[in-house]
Scaffold this motif. Sequence first.
Motif, mmCIF file in Angstrom:
data_model
loop_
_atom_site.group_PDB
_atom_site.id
_atom_site.type_symbol
_atom_site.label_atom_id
_atom_site.label_comp_id
_atom_site.label_asym_id
_atom_site.label_seq_id
_atom_site.Cartn_x
_atom_site.Cartn_y
_atom_site.Cartn_z
ATOM 1 N N PRO A 13 -9.258 -0.644 1.677
ATOM 2 C CA PRO A 13 -8.670 -1.952 1.914
ATOM 3 C C PRO A 13 -9.681 -2.884 2.556
ATOM 4 N N SER A 14 -9.497 -4.157 2.368
ATOM 5 C CA SER A 14 -10.342 -5.095 3.094
ATOM 6 C C SER A 14 -9.474 -6.112 3.806
ATOM 7 N N VAL A 15 -9.877 -6.463 4.988
ATOM 8 C CA VAL A 15 -9.139 -7.421 5.796
ATOM 9 C C VAL A 15 -10.106 -8.533 6.143
ATOM 10 N N SER A 16 -9.646 -9.785 5.948
ATOM 11 C CA SER A 16 -10.602 -10.881 5.985
ATOM 12 C C SER A 16 -10.511 -11.726 7.234
ATOM 13 N N SER A 17 -10.449 -11.128 8.390
ATOM 14 C CA SER A 17 -10.390 -11.949 9.581
ATOM 15 C C SER A 17 -10.841 -11.125 10.775
ATOM 16 N N PRO A 23 -5.645 -1.024 11.910
ATOM 17 C CA PRO A 23 -4.658 -0.376 11.047
ATOM 18 C C PRO A 23 -4.046 0.845 11.728
ATOM 19 N N ILE A 24 -2.828 1.129 11.357
ATOM 20 C CA ILE A 24 -2.150 2.296 11.924
ATOM 21 C C ILE A 24 -2.357 3.491 10.996
ATOM 22 N N LYS A 25 -2.114 4.664 11.542
ATOM 23 C CA LYS A 25 -2.239 5.878 10.716
ATOM 24 C C LYS A 25 -0.858 6.480 10.433
ATOM 25 N N ASN A 26 0.066 6.236 11.364
ATOM 26 C CA ASN A 26 1.410 6.796 11.222
ATOM 27 C C ASN A 26 2.444 5.752 11.610
ATOM 28 N N PHE A 27 3.672 5.957 11.135
ATOM 29 C CA PHE A 27 4.735 5.008 11.483
ATOM 30 C C PHE A 27 4.953 4.966 13.001
ATOM 31 N N VAL A 28 4.718 6.094 13.686
ATOM 32 C CA VAL A 28 4.889 6.134 15.151
ATOM 33 C C VAL A 28 4.047 5.046 15.828
ATOM 34 N N ASP A 29 2.859 4.779 15.260
ATOM 35 C CA ASP A 29 1.938 3.801 15.862
ATOM 36 C C ASP A 29 2.520 2.387 15.850
ATOM 37 N N GLN A 54 -2.379 -1.185 6.840
ATOM 38 C CA GLN A 54 -3.100 -2.410 7.169
ATOM 39 C C GLN A 54 -2.144 -3.518 7.597
ATOM 40 N N ALA A 55 -1.095 -3.716 6.789
ATOM 41 C CA ALA A 55 -0.264 -4.914 6.964
ATOM 42 C C ALA A 55 0.744 -4.774 8.110
ATOM 43 N N PRO A 215 -3.474 -17.470 7.913
ATOM 44 C CA PRO A 215 -3.065 -16.136 7.473
ATOM 45 C C PRO A 215 -4.196 -15.109 7.504
ATOM 46 N N ILE A 216 -3.816 -13.878 7.654
ATOM 47 C CA ILE A 216 -4.746 -12.767 7.507
ATOM 48 C C ILE A 216 -4.510 -12.167 6.127
ATOM 49 N N ARG A 217 -5.600 -11.962 5.423
ATOM 50 C CA ARG A 217 -5.503 -11.472 4.052
ATOM 51 C C ARG A 217 -5.789 -9.979 4.029
ATOM 52 N N VAL A 218 -4.866 -9.238 3.458
ATOM 53 C CA VAL A 218 -5.050 -7.795 3.322
ATOM 54 C C VAL A 218 -5.087 -7.474 1.835
ATOM 55 N N THR A 219 -6.188 -6.921 1.396
ATOM 56 C CA THR A 219 -6.342 -6.614 -0.022
ATOM 57 C C THR A 219 -6.558 -5.119 -0.181
ATOM 58 N N VAL A 220 -5.772 -4.497 -1.051
ATOM 59 C CA VAL A 220 -5.973 -3.088 -1.351
ATOM 60 C C VAL A 220 -6.319 -2.956 -2.819
#
Length: 225
Positions: A13-17, A23-29, A54-55, A215-220
């Motif tokens: 993924p790329s994040v542009s900001s 990014p989180i690894k698990n839903f708990v995070d 990411q998002a 906005p922050i752009r998240v591209t996968v």
Amino acid sequence: YESFNKDFYEEQPSVSSFDVPRPIKNFVDCGFHVPLMNAIAKQGYEKPTTIQCQALPIVLSVRDVIGIAKTGSGKTAAFVLPMIVHIMDQPELEKEEGPIGVVCAPTRKLAHQIYLEAKKFAKPYNLRFKELKAGCEIVIATPGRLIDLLKMKALKMFRATYLVLDEADRMFDLGFEPQIRSIVGQIRPDRQTLLFSATMPYKVECLARETLNDPIRVTVGQVGS
Ligand code: ADP
Ligand code: MG
């Protein structure tokens, strides 16, 4: 080896900001409350997908997001889970009228699919969807339907603060650009706005620039336009 490399690259993924939550690894995070965690487990979601990793933290940090990822990558939960958190954070939920979360989708079928997904996660909280007379917290509809409801004064938008434009490229393909612009113009500017799309054609890019706030752009994956 080459194909492994290519797949690996495409999934990065790329994040542009800068200053973006990690990014989180698990839903708990995500810090979700127990009822939401239970609903996620009940869905059989063991780990967040790449776009969700990411998002989710970015949306939960109340930033506007442009999320670009192909169909089937789990974009729905990336906006539905934070929408439920956002709604539950509102004071006097039962007293006020009108939706807090507004989701625009290109077709009735897609709107219904989002509704089914959202309903499962919202169940522990008894949130109401588009039951107009009874009031509601969430509306999920096509731009055409939303415009009709607004014209009939069947929707009060004053507490709508979480707007999702899902499958924005398809909504443009179907000619909904004027309706989308009209809807956006009727929702308070201090809203949080999320735009999801599989591709980012120039016209969608322009809409994003006009309607999202820093906005922050998240591209996968690799995305053509
Ligand atoms: P998109 O909107 O990107 O096309 P969807 O949100 O419709 O993708 O998700 C595609 C499928 O993946 C759905 O069946 C959904 O229930 C499932 N899904 C989403 N997130 C997860 C997850 N974290 N773990 C397992 N399945 C998931
Ligand atoms: Mg989708």
